[in-house]
Structure formats: C-alpha cells, structure tokens
Write an enzyme that holds these catalytic residues in place. Structure first.
Site, PDB file in Angstrom:
ATOM      1  N   SER A 141       0.839  -1.187   0.000  1.00 18.60           N
ATOM      2  CA  SER A 141       0.000   0.000   0.000  1.00 18.60           C
ATOM      3  C   SER A 141       0.874   1.237   0.000  1.00 18.60           C
ATOM      4  CB  SER A 141      -0.907   0.027   1.236  1.00 18.60           C
ATOM      5  OG  SER A 141      -1.592   1.271   1.329  1.00 18.60           O
ATOM      6  N   TYR A 154      -2.211  -0.523   9.965  1.00 14.69           N
ATOM      7  CA  TYR A 154      -2.348  -1.077   8.611  1.00 14.69           C
ATOM      8  C   TYR A 154      -1.085  -0.825   7.803  1.00 14.69           C
ATOM      9  CZ  TYR A 154      -4.088  -1.670   3.838  1.00 14.69           C
ATOM     10  OH  TYR A 154      -4.245  -2.060   2.525  1.00 14.69           O
TER      11      TYR A 154
END
Length: 245
Positions: A141, A154
């Site tokens: 990500s 995350y």
C-alpha cells in the site's frame, strides 16, 4: 493432472475489488485462473463463470491465507487442475483503522494474521511451487509512505509485506522467478470506501495530481505487467497511486 501450455495464475482474494479486477485482466491475457476466496463461495463461483463466459478457464479454491495447511491444499488443487502454477498474485488483506494510541490490539492481531502471516504463507508456497519464468506479486500500500492518521497499524502490516517481498526476490536467485510488490494509493474498492463520508472521499480524490481515486483496474494493469512481460523488474515495490506519493 491436466497438462497445459497455458500460463496459470492463482489470485488470492480473487473476489475482492482489486482481486476481481486482476482475475479479469489476467484472463484477458490468456491465463488460466484459480480464484481464491476465504468465505464467499457464491461470489467466487460467479467470478469463475464470468471468466468461462469469455472463453477462459478458471476454478475456485478456498482457504484462510494464514493457514499453511489450507493454502498448501489450495495450491495442490491448482496444480491438479492445470498442471502447475506460473503466477501468484496475493491481494488478500484487511484494513482496520484507528489511532495507534487507541487501537484495539485484537484488531492489530487480525491484521497481522491476514496481512503479514497470510502474505508470508502464500509467498512461501509460491517460492516452493512456481515454475521457472514465474512471478509472485504481493500487494502492499502507498499508505506506507503517506503518514495518514489512523492508518498506522495497517501501514505497518504493509511495510512488512514489502520487506518480505524484497528479501524473497534475492532468496530465489537462480530460479528465474520474479518477486515484486504493487503498492496502490487510495483506490475505490469496498474495503477502502467503507466508513468514509463524501467529504473525505472528495479530499482523497484531490490528493493525487490526476485528481481522482484509483480504480481496481488501475491496479490490475501494473500487476498484469509484472505477471507477464516485465521480466527485468524484480525485487521492487511499484507505487500505483496517480502520483500521490
């Protein structure tokens, strides 16, 4: 076992937003597809039927990505059906948001299990089983670089994905297998859109110079490039984010 000259790809999380787009894109390139799912068999079966309706070959395989026994069985099923595996795309992941100071540690453990252990288990199977000329593409990500509040845990899990990906690329020296990660920016998937109001989405849409959110198809394109012609790209993280970072 069915022997075939067709290249074979296993896509984990193959019914999700990015996963489904990857399945569709690789089917366009002539791959036989294994659509992995964790719980929604009906959605996996629908994805398989969509590939078959366009003249492709596909099967659905199930399993918790963090369960090494279940994923070994999933890889076994793909090899039994198609004769081998050439590409693994690991899109399965979860995102639970909270400031670090108040994060429920059970949520941290859930993300660790799916995003880190799951990626490790699938990467381990891929390292053992991919045929020469193959490719493993993990999904990281761009949030590892963006420092957005509430994304700390995350982003940390995805930082681990990048680290193991880049190390594995070096460990597979001599096997003619590439290992890369693709790091999407804000992308309009159900996982990303959940819990965000329109104002937040508008702000995120303006963050990139292209002034829009990414689409799952935007992410599937570089994944297909790494899965096919991009044999000289290895041990890299490719940031697919419209220039946001």
């Amino acid at each position: 076992m069915t022997e075939t000259n067709t290249r074979v790809a296993l896509v984990t999380g193959g019914t999700g937003g990015i996963g489904r787009a990857v399945v569709d894109r690789l089917a366009e390139d002539g791959f036989a597809l294994a659509v992995h799912y964790a719980g929604n068999k009906a959605k996996a079966d629908e994805t398989v039927k969509a590939v078959e309706a366009r003249g492709g070959r596909a099967i659905a395989v199930a399993g918790d990505v963090a369960d090494e026994v279940a994923m070994a069985a999933a890889f076994d099923a793909v090899e039994a059906e198609f004769g081998g595996i050439d590409v693994v795309v690991n899109t399965a992941g979860i995102m639970l948001l909270s400031p670090i100071a108040t994060l429920n540690l059970d949520d941290l453990d859930r993300m660790h299990r799916t995003n880190i252990r799951g990626t490790f288990v699938v990467s381990q199977q891929a390292a053992r089983r991919l045929r020469r000329g193959g490719a493993l593409i993990n999904v990281s990500s761009s949030l590892t670089r963006l420092q957005f509040p509430t994304y700390g845990a995350y982003a940390a899990s995805k930082g681990a994905v990048e680290a193991m990906t880049l190390v594995l690329a070096r460990e597979l020296r001599g096997k003619d297998i590439t290992v890369n990660a693709v790091a999407p920016g804000p992308t309009a998937t159900p996982l990303f859109l959940e819990g965000k109001d329109q104002a937040a989405l508008d702000n995120l849409s303006k963050a990139a110079p292209l002034e829009r959110l990414g689409t799952p198809e935007d992410i599937a394109e570089p994944i297909a490039f790494l899965a096919g012609p991009a044999r000289w790209i290895n041990g890299q993280t490719v940031y697919a984010n419209g220039g946001i970072a």
